[in-house]
Scaffold this motif. Structure first.
Motif, PDB file in Angstrom:
ATOM      1  N   VAL A 207       0.885  -1.067  -0.087  1.00  0.00           N
ATOM      2  CA  VAL A 207      -0.135   0.136   0.026  1.00  0.00           C
ATOM      3  C   VAL A 207       0.744   1.720  -0.178  1.00  0.00           C
ATOM      4  N   ALA A 208       1.717   1.242   0.397  1.00  0.00           N
ATOM      5  CA  ALA A 208       2.844   2.190   1.029  1.00  0.00           C
ATOM      6  C   ALA A 208       3.206   2.572  -0.327  1.00  0.00           C
ATOM      7  N   LYS A 209       3.810   1.504  -1.424  1.00  0.00           N
ATOM      8  CA  LYS A 209       4.528   1.908  -2.249  1.00  0.00           C
ATOM      9  C   LYS A 209       3.373   2.325  -3.599  1.00  0.00           C
ATOM     10  N   ARG A 210       2.148   2.016  -3.025  1.00  0.00           N
ATOM     11  CA  ARG A 210       1.625   2.251  -4.256  1.00  0.00           C
ATOM     12  C   ARG A 210       1.061   3.684  -4.486  1.00  0.00           C
ATOM     13  N   ARG A 211       0.630   4.119  -3.120  1.00  0.00           N
ATOM     14  CA  ARG A 211       0.816   5.776  -2.527  1.00  0.00           C
ATOM     15  C   ARG A 211       1.725   6.224  -3.103  1.00  0.00           C
ATOM     16  N   ALA A 212       3.543   5.740  -3.276  1.00  0.00           N
ATOM     17  CA  ALA A 212       4.179   6.749  -3.004  1.00  0.00           C
ATOM     18  C   ALA A 212       4.767   6.725  -4.835  1.00  0.00           C
ATOM     19  N   GLN A 213       4.424   5.677  -5.386  1.00  0.00           N
ATOM     20  CA  GLN A 213       3.747   5.886  -6.465  1.00  0.00           C
ATOM     21  C   GLN A 213       2.766   7.120  -7.240  1.00  0.00           C
ATOM     22  N   SER A 214       1.316   6.739  -6.559  1.00  0.00           N
ATOM     23  CA  SER A 214       0.710   8.147  -7.101  1.00  0.00           C
ATOM     24  C   SER A 214       1.162   9.243  -6.906  1.00  0.00           C
ATOM     25  N   PHE A 215       2.283   9.568  -5.698  1.00  0.00           N
ATOM     26  CA  PHE A 215       2.378  10.613  -5.300  1.00  0.00           C
ATOM     27  C   PHE A 215       3.369  11.338  -6.070  1.00  0.00           C
ATOM     28  N   ILE A 216       4.692  10.827  -6.243  1.00  0.00           N
ATOM     29  CA  ILE A 216       5.013  10.998  -7.591  1.00  0.00           C
ATOM     30  C   ILE A 216       4.292  11.088  -8.439  1.00  0.00           C
ATOM     31  N   ALA A 217       3.856  10.629  -9.072  1.00  0.00           N
ATOM     32  CA  ALA A 217       2.982  10.560 -10.282  1.00  0.00           C
ATOM     33  C   ALA A 217       2.189  12.205 -10.414  1.00  0.00           C
ATOM     34  N   LYS A 218       1.471  12.806  -9.007  1.00  0.00           N
ATOM     35  CA  LYS A 218       0.667  13.641  -9.030  1.00  0.00           C
ATOM     36  C   LYS A 218       1.359  15.050  -8.516  1.00  0.00           C
ATOM     37  N   TYR A 219       2.498  14.717  -8.379  1.00  0.00           N
ATOM     38  CA  TYR A 219       3.554  16.054  -7.670  1.00  0.00           C
ATOM     39  C   TYR A 219       5.451  15.409  -7.981  1.00  0.00           C
ATOM     40  N   PRO A 220       5.939  15.515  -8.930  1.00  0.00           N
ATOM     41  CA  PRO A 220       7.220  14.987  -9.832  1.00  0.00           C
ATOM     42  C   PRO A 220       8.216  16.069  -9.222  1.00  0.00           C
ATOM     43  N   LYS A 221       7.954  17.422  -9.183  1.00  0.00           N
ATOM     44  CA  LYS A 221       8.567  18.341  -8.914  1.00  0.00           C
ATOM     45  C   LYS A 221       8.552  18.152  -6.980  1.00  0.00           C
ATOM     46  N   GLY A 222       9.886  18.787  -6.350  1.00  0.00           N
ATOM     47  CA  GLY A 222       9.483  19.142  -4.797  1.00  0.00           C
ATOM     48  C   GLY A 222      10.456  18.527  -4.094  1.00  0.00           C
ATOM     49  N   VAL A 223      11.075  18.913  -2.825  1.00  0.00           N
ATOM     50  CA  VAL A 223      11.701  17.871  -2.514  1.00  0.00           C
ATOM     51  C   VAL A 223      11.303  17.370  -1.506  1.00  0.00           C
ATOM     52  N   LEU A 224       9.497  16.652  -1.204  1.00  0.00           N
ATOM     53  CA  LEU A 224       8.159  15.691  -1.175  1.00  0.00           C
ATOM     54  C   LEU A 224       8.961  15.177  -2.027  1.00  0.00           C
ATOM     55  N   SER A 225       9.357  15.260  -3.201  1.00  0.00           N
ATOM     56  CA  SER A 225       8.987  14.262  -4.336  1.00  0.00           C
ATOM     57  C   SER A 225      10.878  13.510  -3.660  1.00  0.00           C
ATOM     58  N   THR A 226      11.070  14.396  -3.533  1.00  0.00           N
ATOM     59  CA  THR A 226      12.994  13.288  -4.349  1.00  0.00           C
ATOM     60  C   THR A 226      12.630  12.697  -2.284  1.00  0.00           C
ATOM     61  N   ARG A 227      12.003  12.516  -1.805  1.00  0.00           N
ATOM     62  CA  ARG A 227      12.038  11.693  -0.020  1.00  0.00           C
ATOM     63  C   ARG A 227      11.311  10.797  -0.490  1.00  0.00           C
ATOM     64  N   VAL A 228      10.155  11.135  -1.589  1.00  0.00           N
ATOM     65  CA  VAL A 228       9.193   9.595  -1.555  1.00  0.00           C
ATOM     66  C   VAL A 228       9.878   8.543  -2.641  1.00  0.00           C
ATOM     67  N   ARG A 229      10.437  10.059  -3.322  1.00  0.00           N
ATOM     68  CA  ARG A 229      11.566   8.901  -4.691  1.00  0.00           C
ATOM     69  C   ARG A 229      12.860   8.453  -3.950  1.00  0.00           C
ATOM     70  N   ARG A 230      13.190   8.488  -2.913  1.00  0.00           N
ATOM     71  CA  ARG A 230      14.114   7.611  -2.396  1.00  0.00           C
ATOM     72  C   ARG A 230      14.054   6.402  -1.351  1.00  0.00           C
ATOM     73  N   TYR A 231      12.725   7.393  -0.627  1.00  0.00           N
ATOM     74  CA  TYR A 231      12.162   6.005  -0.419  1.00  0.00           C
ATOM     75  C   TYR A 231      12.324   4.394  -1.486  1.00  0.00           C
ATOM     76  N   LEU A 232      11.579   4.749  -2.924  1.00  0.00           N
ATOM     77  CA  LEU A 232      10.783   3.904  -4.151  1.00  0.00           C
ATOM     78  C   LEU A 232      12.286   3.259  -3.996  1.00  0.00           C
ATOM     79  N   ALA A 233      13.302   3.766  -3.536  1.00  0.00           N
ATOM     80  CA  ALA A 233      13.975   3.047  -4.531  1.00  0.00           C
ATOM     81  C   ALA A 233      14.803   3.068  -3.627  1.00  0.00           C
ATOM     82  N   GLN A 234      14.979   2.663  -2.257  1.00  0.00           N
ATOM     83  CA  GLN A 234      15.301   1.480  -0.932  1.00  0.00           C
ATOM     84  C   GLN A 234      15.204   0.145  -1.453  1.00  0.00           C
TER      85      GLN A 234
END
Lengths: 234, 223
Positions: A207-234
């Motif tokens: 569920v976390a991963k799906r929400r993270a991917q949805s977040f990145i898709a909606k908000y591709p730019k920004g510091v928060l997106s960077t953190r979410v991307r870092r989380y997904l990359a782990q």
């Protein structure tokens, strides 16, 4: 040779039209774009492959504007924190002995916060003049309008504390209460990022991963997106 | 175009540009510096990634395979960038995408176990059943867009490959017949005749599916 008009411009059949429109939809997500650039060995600029490179002078002007707007927003908030001292019912876990952090803008950037490994709302902290009691998220009272932003901040602080103390389910409950109590939140994105990390910590990784991917898709730019991307990359 | 001018499909590693191009499609940046190469690749991704994804999807690559095949296409282009003339990137991308899609379709066809219950009398895959269809989702759970996408997949699946390619490039990518002739290496007259047949097939399949207008529940297909 005269070319015929496209079917989508000439068909009168709604089914044909719907199918032709379906075939024209764009498919490349921001995530795919970033992956492709990564595969090609082209480092994406900053936090997104779509980011536009601005000249250095433009970046300096933008940074100066950000600082000015941050300071401009801080003045009325500091005024409110001094002027409004209405008592608001509190729950046990809301009591604070240390200064209440005051948010300076809806989504400010804090370099300190972005460097910490744990998931924290990205806020710029300023020392308050005196500690204040504010409504806790555990109590579902509608916040007073003038303290809205500070109360939101307090609510998310509570969420963060629960996560730091190893209580991700408590954090999720607190986030649900935040959602109930603040119908038009200023810190919705920060809350969503916290929810993603809380879901991950509580074992709901899919569920976390799906929400993270949805977040990145909606908000591709920004510091928060960077953190979410870092989380997904782990 | 006279038969003598018919070009064969470009061999691996080369791209000859349009049929009426006298020169070989060697890039003007044959000895590109790495920075120039990277910039060119970045431009290609920025300008054409949606095109590549759309062509692959409409040419038969499934949703689940799409990301991989997009990356495969772009990697192929990157490896052969020196062979691509400046300005001919779009055509080369489309050509490569169609080849990648054809390969992906052949791979899936070899692996696929066709369930007899799923195939209608005319060989069309049944898109949905009234209850718990092979999509394992009820029609009500799908949005109109997704439902239409799946139906489009079924309609395009029923077309012959050569008709499908031209239909996709003309109707969805709005390429001209000259461009399509160049990409596929066939005469313009052949493009025109295949487009007519592709359109006829499209209209027949849409009529056969007995679709209702969007936002209403679809009827049982293939019965």
């Amino acid at each position: 040779m005269t070319e015929p008009k496209r079917l989508i411009d000439t068909t009168e059949d709604p089914n044909e039209l719907a199918l032709l429109q379906a075939g024209r939809g764009a498919f490349a997500t921001a995530e795919l774009r970033a992956n492709v650039l990564s595969q090609l060995g082209l480092a994406p600029s900053a936090s997104s492959a779509n980011i536009v490179r601005f000249p250095a002078r433009t970046r300096r002007i933008a940074l100066a504007a950000l600082v000015v707007s941050t300071l401009a927003a801080a003045v009325p908030l500091a005024y409110y924190s001094l002027a409004h001292k209405a008592a608001i019912p509190t729950a046990t876990d809301a009591r604070e002995s240390k200064p209440v952090p005051v948010v300076t803008e809806a989504r400010p950037v804090s370099v300190e916060e972005s460097k910490t490994p744990e998931a924290t709302p990205v806020i710029a902290k300023r020392e308050a003049v005196e500690p204040r009691r504010v409504a806790a998220t555990a109590v579902s009272n509608k916040p007073v309008a003038s303290d809205y932003l500070a109360l939101e901040l307090k609510a998310l602080d509570s969420v963060r504390k629960k996560m730091h103390s190893g209580d991700p389910k408590g954090a999720l409950t607190a986030l649900d209460a935040y959602q109930r109590d603040f119908s038009k939140p200023h810190l919705a994105l920060e809350a969503e990022v916290l929810r993603i990390f809380a879901l991950d910590q509580s074992g709901q990784k899919d569920v976390a991963k799906r929400r993270a991917q949805s977040f990145i898709a909606k908000y591709p730019k920004g510091v928060l997106s960077t953190r979410v991307r870092r989380y997904l990359a782990q | 175009m006279a038969p003598a001018q018919l070009l064969q499909f470009p061999a691996r590693g080369t791209f000859r540009g349009y049929p009426n191009d006298a020169g070989r499609g060697k890039s003007d940046t044959q000895s590109m510096r790495p920075r120039e190469r990277d910039d060119r690749l970045r431009r290609i991704v920025a300008e054409h990634l949606d095109l590549v994804a759309r062509v692959l999807r409409n040419a038969g690559v499934s949703e689940s395979q799409l990301d991989d095949e997009v990356q495969r296409t772009l990697m192929t282009v990157a490896r052969r960038l020196d062979d691509v003339r400046e300005g001919a990137e779009k055509s080369f991308l489309v050509q490569t995408a169609l080849r990648v899609a054809a390969h992906a379709r052949r791979t899936v066809a070899r692996r696929r176990e066709v369930n007899a219950d799923e195939v209608g009398a005319d060989g069309l895959l049944v898109v949905e059943h009234a209850q718990g269809g092979h999509l394992s989702r009820s029609p009500e759970a799908l949005t109109d867009q997704k439902r239409m996408r799946e139906k489009l997949d079924a309609v395009l699946e029923a077309m012959e490959d050569d008709l499908r390619e031209i239909f996709v490039l003309y109707e969805f990518e709005e390429m001209s017949m000259i461009e399509i002739a160049g990409v596929l290496g066939i005469p313009q007259g052949t493009v025109a005749s295949r487009l007519r047949r592709a359109r006829a097939t499209f209209r027949e399949r849409v009529a056969d599916m007995g679709l209702v207008a969007p936002s209403k529940a679809p009827k049982l297909v293939g019965s």
